[in-house]
Scaffold this motif. Sequence first.
Motif, PDB file in Angstrom:
ATOM      1  N   THR A  52      81.452  11.770  51.172  1.00 20.25           N
ATOM      2  CA  THR A  52      80.574  10.906  50.377  1.00 20.25           C
ATOM      3  C   THR A  52      79.574  10.108  51.221  1.00 20.25           C
ATOM      4  OG1 THR A  52      82.209   9.145  50.479  1.00 20.25           O
ATOM      5  CG2 THR A  52      82.303  10.596  48.560  1.00 20.25           C
ATOM      6  N   ASP A  53      79.394  10.471  52.481  1.00 21.74           N
ATOM      7  CA  ASP A  53      78.386   9.819  53.330  1.00 21.74           C
ATOM      8  C   ASP A  53      78.592   8.306  53.436  1.00 21.74           C
ATOM      9  OD1 ASP A  53      76.182   9.911  55.062  1.00 21.74           O
ATOM     10  OD2 ASP A  53      74.747   9.544  53.445  1.00 21.74           O
ATOM     11  N   GLY A  54      79.847   7.904  53.677  1.00 23.41           N
ATOM     12  CA  GLY A  54      80.107   6.489  53.936  1.00 23.41           C
ATOM     13  C   GLY A  54      80.565   5.674  52.731  1.00 23.41           C
ATOM     14  N   LYS A  99      81.225  13.013  58.616  1.00 23.69           N
ATOM     15  CA  LYS A  99      80.078  13.859  58.261  1.00 23.69           C
ATOM     16  C   LYS A  99      78.957  13.022  57.649  1.00 23.69           C
ATOM     17  CE  LYS A  99      79.241  18.371  56.118  1.00 23.69           C
ATOM     18  NZ  LYS A  99      79.827  19.449  55.293  1.00 23.69           N
ATOM     19  N   PRO A 100      78.272  12.200  58.452  1.00 26.38           N
ATOM     20  CA  PRO A 100      77.173  11.386  57.913  1.00 26.38           C
ATOM     21  C   PRO A 100      75.898  12.214  57.722  1.00 26.38           C
ATOM     22  CG  PRO A 100      77.351  11.046  60.270  1.00 26.38           C
ATOM     23  CD  PRO A 100      78.453  12.010  59.904  1.00 26.38           C
ATOM     24  N   SER A 101      75.098  11.852  56.724  1.00 28.73           N
ATOM     25  CA  SER A 101      73.798  12.528  56.573  1.00 28.73           C
ATOM     26  C   SER A 101      72.782  11.932  57.534  1.00 28.73           C
ATOM     27  CB  SER A 101      73.306  12.444  55.127  1.00 28.73           C
ATOM     28  OG  SER A 101      73.032  11.104  54.771  1.00 28.73           O
ATOM     29  N   ASN A 109      76.055   2.570  53.406  1.00 27.25           N
ATOM     30  CA  ASN A 109      77.089   2.882  52.409  1.00 27.25           C
ATOM     31  C   ASN A 109      78.450   2.354  52.840  1.00 27.25           C
ATOM     32  OD1 ASN A 109      75.258   4.241  50.779  1.00 27.25           O
ATOM     33  ND2 ASN A 109      75.726   6.257  51.625  1.00 27.25           N
ATOM     34  N   ALA A 110      78.771   2.514  54.132  1.00 25.97           N
ATOM     35  CA  ALA A 110      80.082   2.098  54.636  1.00 25.97           C
ATOM     36  C   ALA A 110      80.231   0.583  54.576  1.00 25.97           C
ATOM     37  CB  ALA A 110      80.288   2.605  56.058  1.00 25.97           C
ATOM     38  N   VAL A 111      79.202  -0.145  54.997  1.00 24.89           N
ATOM     39  CA  VAL A 111      79.266  -1.613  54.948  1.00 24.89           C
ATOM     40  C   VAL A 111      79.467  -2.078  53.515  1.00 24.89           C
ATOM     41  CG1 VAL A 111      77.932  -3.739  55.257  1.00 24.89           C
ATOM     42  CG2 VAL A 111      77.941  -2.000  57.059  1.00 24.89           C
ATOM     43  N   GLN A 134      81.849  16.283  62.241  1.00 30.46           N
ATOM     44  CA  GLN A 134      80.669  17.111  61.984  1.00 30.46           C
ATOM     45  C   GLN A 134      79.445  16.286  62.384  1.00 30.46           C
ATOM     46  OE1 GLN A 134      80.500  20.307  60.963  1.00 30.46           O
ATOM     47  NE2 GLN A 134      82.729  20.419  61.068  1.00 30.46           N
ATOM     48  N   ALA A 135      79.541  15.644  63.529  1.00 31.14           N
ATOM     49  CA  ALA A 135      78.452  14.810  64.053  1.00 31.14           C
ATOM     50  C   ALA A 135      78.646  14.700  65.558  1.00 31.14           C
ATOM     51  CB  ALA A 135      78.489  13.417  63.421  1.00 31.14           C
TER      52      ALA A 135
END
Length: 280
Positions: A52-54, A99-101, A109-111, A134-135
């Motif tokens: 979900t990208d963070g 797996k960040p975009s 998003n994470a914060v 994946q980064a």
Amino acid sequence: MGVKANLFADYIGALFKGVKFSDVPINPAVEFHFILAFAIDYTTESGSPVPTDGNFNIFWDTGNLSPEAVQAIKAQHTNVKVALSLGGDSVDSQPAEFKPSSVSSWVDNAVSSLSKIIEEYHLDGIDIDYEHFQANNDTFAECIGQLITRLKQSNAISFASIAPYDDQEVQSHYLALWNKYEHVIDYVNFQFYAYDSSTTISQFIGYYNTQASQYSGGKVLVSFSSATGAGGLLPENGFFEACRMLKQNGELKGIFVWCADWSKANGFKYEIESQDLLAS
């Protein structure tokens, strides 16, 4: 935050074995951290796990480890703090991949998502336990370093730890993070139980010295797994003897256990022994 050399930490909640905070013996003479496992930036709403990208969701046993349970254990024991761990090995038997975009989207998003969880659960810290990537190293370092920095700047958390182990890909990511952001990382919860189960006391001391030099200046905690058939130096094979040797040399920064869910079966006897050693 003043960091003592008598820190004991116990991961809890990942295995859904019904363990509660109140089950675990807590010695008032140690600094005690429960680490909820895990919050993961994945969703399983559609069935199979999707990153979900963070945007983090809770994957621990919320039935037994609720916000009310966090408040209760902290009210009962003033030496207890509670953190959450990010990532872990898997989500629904699939690898939990970092797996960040992009750095900026993942961090924002994470914060946002973690600040809400931290506030809801009355948490004090975060732990980083990604094991699949994946980064590249630099992207991981920037995402995690900026996340910890922003959560500390907003006073959402008072401490942060990382949980690497001796694997080339894992270490390359965490050392990139350490080399750039060690000033915001309070503890290195090194997974010494990822070494072979034939580990001897002298090998264990050697492994500790190697990691203490790699994470130079860091507070590297020693560790064991309470799972049946675990790796590393086990309590019954000399783990506590090794700890006493490190302590005599002023090198024992703390002990952590993976995990309370497994320890419940033997009455947490090694949690008790760990805390007694740290408090002595």
